[in-house]
Design a protein around this motif. Sequence first.
Motif, PDB file in Angstrom:
ATOM      1  N   ILE A 246       0.829  -1.209   0.000  1.00  0.00           N
ATOM      2  CA  ILE A 246       0.000   0.000   0.000  1.00  0.00           C
ATOM      3  C   ILE A 246       0.863   1.259   0.000  1.00  0.00           C
ATOM      4  N   ASP A 247       0.246   2.369  -0.416  1.00  0.00           N
ATOM      5  CA  ASP A 247       0.875   3.686  -0.293  1.00  0.00           C
ATOM      6  C   ASP A 247       0.475   4.338   1.022  1.00  0.00           C
TER       7      ASP A 247
ATOM      8  N   HIS B  74      -3.013   4.282   4.267  1.00  0.00           N
ATOM      9  CA  HIS B  74      -4.243   3.630   4.733  1.00  0.00           C
ATOM     10  C   HIS B  74      -4.944   4.528   5.752  1.00  0.00           C
TER      11      HIS B  74
ATOM     12  N   ALA C 138      -7.519   1.541   2.125  1.00  0.00           N
ATOM     13  CA  ALA C 138      -6.126   1.768   1.738  1.00  0.00           C
ATOM     14  C   ALA C 138      -5.999   1.957   0.240  1.00  0.00           C
ATOM     15  N   THR C 139      -4.873   2.574  -0.167  1.00  0.00           N
ATOM     16  CA  THR C 139      -4.501   2.679  -1.574  1.00  0.00           C
ATOM     17  C   THR C 139      -3.491   1.581  -1.863  1.00  0.00           C
ATOM     18  N   ALA C 140      -3.882   0.606  -2.670  1.00  0.00           N
ATOM     19  CA  ALA C 140      -3.064  -0.594  -2.871  1.00  0.00           C
ATOM     20  C   ALA C 140      -2.406  -0.599  -4.239  1.00  0.00           C
TER      21      ALA C 140
ATOM     22  N   ASP D 193       3.977   0.120   4.894  1.00  0.00           N
ATOM     23  CA  ASP D 193       3.736  -0.041   3.462  1.00  0.00           C
ATOM     24  C   ASP D 193       3.084  -1.379   3.096  1.00  0.00           C
ATOM     25  N   LYS D 194       2.469  -2.001   4.095  1.00  0.00           N
ATOM     26  CA  LYS D 194       1.912  -3.330   3.821  1.00  0.00           C
ATOM     27  C   LYS D 194       0.783  -3.671   4.789  1.00  0.00           C
TER      28      LYS D 194
ATOM     29  N   ARG E 115      -2.957   1.857  -9.272  1.00  0.00           N
ATOM     30  CA  ARG E 115      -3.372   1.771  -7.872  1.00  0.00           C
ATOM     31  C   ARG E 115      -4.875   1.484  -7.824  1.00  0.00           C
TER      32      ARG E 115
ATOM     33  N   LYS F  32      -8.301   1.417  -4.843  1.00  0.00           N
ATOM     34  CA  LYS F  32      -8.794   1.564  -3.468  1.00  0.00           C
ATOM     35  C   LYS F  32      -9.271   0.205  -2.972  1.00  0.00           C
TER      36      LYS F  32
END
Length: 403
Positions: free
Chosen positions: A9-10, A12, A22-24, A82-83, A123, A125
């Motif tokens: 992810i960037d 969450h 989150a932005t994945a 980041d995860k 990316r 959502k």
Amino acid sequence: MPKICAIKIDNHLKVSSNCIVATAHVADFPVDLPLEPNIREPNRKSGTYRQIFDSLTTEPEEFFARHSGIVLSANQVKVSKDKLELEILEASEGGSNGIINGGHTILAFKTAKNYDYNLAQARVKVTIHIGLEEKQAKDIALASNTSAPVDSRSKKNARGDYDFIKQYLAGLEMELGIKFRIAYYQNQSGTPVNAHCNVNHLFKLVNCLDRNRYNPENLRSKHPTSLSSTTKITGVEKERLIKLLPLLPQALWIEQKFYEVIQEYITNPKRKGGNDLASIDLRKNTLLPDSRYSFGFGAPADLVMPVVASFRAFLDKDYQWILPFEEFALELIRHLWDNYYRKYLISEKTAGNSIGARLSRNIDIWETMYISALTYSNRYLMNKHKLLNQENLVLSPNTKKQK
């Protein structure tokens, strides 16, 4: 053993104690998540899938802005910078985790990766619900906005409306040693795309045998000409169907034998190379719900319904056969075919008509077929009674002689 899935992810946002948004990264998104909570399977041929795939592969950097996102369910989620690490419990483990909404999207991810598209800039959502019970997951799946309509069958399956017939069929499979191929929801894998194998087809078959609801003496509902399924199976409707389910094996048998009669007719050497029956397509095949039977011609799924409905003439108000079923059933099918239905199909073909939708609306067909079956029933019972009297007359002198 729980499945652990990592999502890169960037950023969450923890919306609540049991929901994360989150932005994945699409390139690293897991594509083997269970589809359990979802109410239908993705279809590669659908317009929805093609639009998602085209958007993803032509302008991956714009995908986040153009896509509504993916909804998942997880038992637990471990969050780092980041995860996200998702613990997934499948149905066999007592969970209902996996894809709630977004099956077509994840299928597009998988296909794009297989063809080595560059998804580094893409990316999406992702909304993750944590610790949901099965009913909660199904409710969210039903309420999720989708870019393609979900059919009523899929919704009823998600609500558990079909559980009672699934249980009945499971018992029937064990008893008869067969396997049914029934589609309970949209795009269900492992079942034929065939109207005969739709769960609604089974309900139509047993509905045709409801001699209490559909009675020629009842002017409002003389015959089951309207066989469209309801949007929801109510408690009252479920009770009615449960009473009718013991007749399902006979209804399936009638359908099978009727198709055998058609098969015999169109393969008769005298008619080789020609087909004079309306809506019978020799270029297609028909698969019946019982996995043992398939036929070398295509036919409308409702073709057999007036035949099945005619058998009401042999049922009492408790849905019991007034005669042993095996005694009269095959003869009745041939009687209906030879004396009316074959002639009707030939006349419609001669007139250049197809019978699909016209069949259910034509009250004369249902009426004529039922009266024909009722006449046959009365004649059969009279002959049986006459034969019984003759046997009694033969026995009487012998009885007196012994005295």
